[in-house]
Design an enzyme around this catalytic site. Structure first.
Site, PDB file in Angstrom:
ATOM      1  N   ASP A   1      -5.937   5.058  -1.234  1.00 36.97           N
ATOM      2  CA  ASP A   1      -5.264   4.435  -0.087  1.00 36.97           C
ATOM      3  C   ASP A   1      -4.345   5.431   0.613  1.00 36.97           C
ATOM      4  OD1 ASP A   1      -6.280   1.862   0.155  1.00 36.97           O
ATOM      5  OD2 ASP A   1      -4.967   1.045  -1.376  1.00 36.97           O
TER       6      ASP A   1
ATOM      7  N   HIS B   1       0.842  -1.209   0.000  1.00 32.80           N
ATOM      8  CA  HIS B   1       0.000   0.000   0.000  1.00 32.80           C
ATOM      9  C   HIS B   1       0.873   1.253   0.000  1.00 32.80           C
ATOM     10  CE1 HIS B   1      -3.162  -2.875   1.475  1.00 32.80           C
ATOM     11  NE2 HIS B   1      -3.857  -2.178   0.588  1.00 32.80           N
TER      12      HIS B   1
END
Length: 484
Positions: free
Chosen positions: A253, A212
């Site tokens: 994200d 991420h």
């Protein structure tokens, strides 16, 4: 130089606003916030735990993951308390011992390069440039530029592109796509503010996260562009839909800590309390994105009603990426397809399709060609295992798929492909019915077959030592030989 690095987006001749000085702490306030009036930013930055705010002014507040190291450098001492679990600094969760110094130096160099470029640019002197892309750094040439000519290819190698752009894949790709659609001129976006916004977005992704991080965000943005090019979408989406789709993909994200929602809940993290244990990460990504939009002033020239509406729709798109609500969205999508009642002339239906497109883009890695898919699979599994290691140290129950002793990349990927990815992309192919949608399903099946083969090879390799040991027990060693 440390202060310059912490404030890379401010003009050098402008006084630093107080709300920016505190943006690297646990809480950041808009200068218009009722909470900010008459408050000392040093005191505001210390409020890590109990968070109070005016319910009528919630949009003025957004939360950031706490970086104790940075705050201590600026003179902000963290609040001392005894949490039920050891404090986890998410920004160094996946760090390597020798990575911090080089990262800081690289970012400072990038900042100074951009400042020099601005002062020499015709745009800075008020003369409109013929090509808006000239605002990008000098390394936006050569092979990186050639790759962008094929940005709509499903074989686009985001890892190579990130290397060619010196780690600035998210900035370069998103700027290019926004310019490609003519959205800079259409929405009268200030290119300096746009660049500033994208730099802040990329910096707020944690490069220490194996998965991420900003490269993942760039990959999702590129996939989103591929979906926006699909005939049904390209013919019906408005310019506002496209801008929201690209911004949502780039920020979906934002500030991800590298751990999942259950981890935040069971460690009593303040974000879990703030969002009532509901879509914790997705709410945080959305609020962080809104905060950067306001901090950069990218949409400040738009009417207040339009700006607030865009922020709300941006949140609706990002919240749709919550994997725990996968079945809810998939069931609704399947119902629409069965009834054949999706009308893309309807703004609500267009927004729903945009949500499904972002969901597909977010988990499309298993549908990429094997070489790309395999890299992503290893990265996401590494991040899972890091979380499991932390949970073991904290003596917590290890989350599902996070135990490196019992789980494997192949097992995790086969299950993910079968129960999450395939149902979604099968319905997406039914909706689009294009070459790309069917190509993705083909890649999915091929990749699953290869992971099954890996699983079989692992099983055989585990059986081999036992069989050899039994054979060795049965057969006596030749005379004169010895075991070693």
């Amino acid at each position: 130089m440390e202060v310059c690095y912490q404030l890379p987006v401010l003009p050098l001749d402008r006084q630093v606003p107080k709300h920016v000085l505190s943006r690297r702490g646990a809480i950041s306030f808009s200068s218009s916030s009722s909470l900010f009036r008459g408050s000392d930013p040093r005191k505001l930055s210390q409020r890590r735990g109990a968070i109070s705010y005016d319910s009528s002014d919630q949009t003025a507040l957004y939360i950031r993951m706490l970086d104790v190291r940075i705050r201590s450098r600026l003179g902000f001492e963290p609040e001392r308390r005894s949490p039920p679990y050891p404090c986890v600094d998410f920004r160094i969760l996946h760090s390597r011992p020798d990575s911090s110094g080089s990262t800081s130096t690289r970012n400072i160099r990038r900042l100074l390069s951009f400042q020099r470029y601005l002062h020499s640019s015709p745009l800075y002197r008020g003369v409109p440039a013929q090509n808006p892309l000239h605002i990008l750094d000098d390394d936006y040439t050569g092979q990186a530029k050639c790759m962008l000519e094929k940005v709509g290819s499903w074989k686009f190698d985001i890892f190579l592109f990130d290397r060619l752009t010196n780690g600035n894949s998210l900035i370069t790709l998103t700027f290019h796509l926004i310019n490609h659609y003519g959205l800079i001129q259409l929405f009268q976006l200030d290119m300096v503010k746009l660049r500033r916004f994208l730099v802040m977005v990329q910096e707020d992704y944690h490069s220490q996260n194996p998965y991420h991080n900003a490269v993942h965000a760039a990959d999702v943005t590129q996939a989103m562009y591929c979906y926006l090019q699909e005939p049904k979408l390209s013919k019906s989406l408005t310019s506002c839909d496209i801008l929201l789709g690209l911004l949502a993909a780039a920020t979906h994200d934002l500030d991800h800590p590298g751990v999942n929602q259950p981890f935040l809940i069971k460690t009593n993290h303040y974000l879990a309390a703030l969002y009532n244990n509901t879509s914790v990460l997705e709410n945080h990504h959305w609020r962080s994105a809104v905060g950067l939009l306001r901090e950069s002033g990218l949409l400040s020239h738009l009417p207040a009603e339009d700006r607030l509406n865009m922020e709300k729709q941006l949140g609706s798109l990002i919240l749709a990426t919550d994997i725990s609500r996968q079945n809810e969205y998939l069931s609704q999508f399947r119902t629409h397809l069965n009834k054949q009642d999706l009308c893309l002339g309807n703004a609500g239906h267009r927004h729903f399709v945009l949500q499904m497109a972002l969901k597909c883009a977010d988990i499309c890695n298993p549908c990429r060609p094997w070489d790309l898919s395999k890299q992503w699979s290893k990265k996401v599994t590494e991040e899972f295992f890091h979380q499991g290691d932390v949970e073991k140290k904290l003596r917590l129950e290890v989350s599902q798929l996070c135990d490196r002793q019992s789980d494997s990349v192949a097992n995790i990927q086969i299950g993910f492909m079968t129960f999450v990815v395939e149902p979604l992309f099968a319905e997406w192919a039914r909706f689009c019915d294009t070459r790309l949608s069917h190509t993705m399903l083909d890649h999915l099946e091929q990749n699953r077959t290869r992971w099954r083969r890996v699983l079989q090879e692992q099983a055989c390799s585990e059986e081999e030592p036992g069989r050899h040991a039994k054979d060795g027990a049965r057969k006596p060693l030749p005379q004169g030989s010895s075991e070693s």
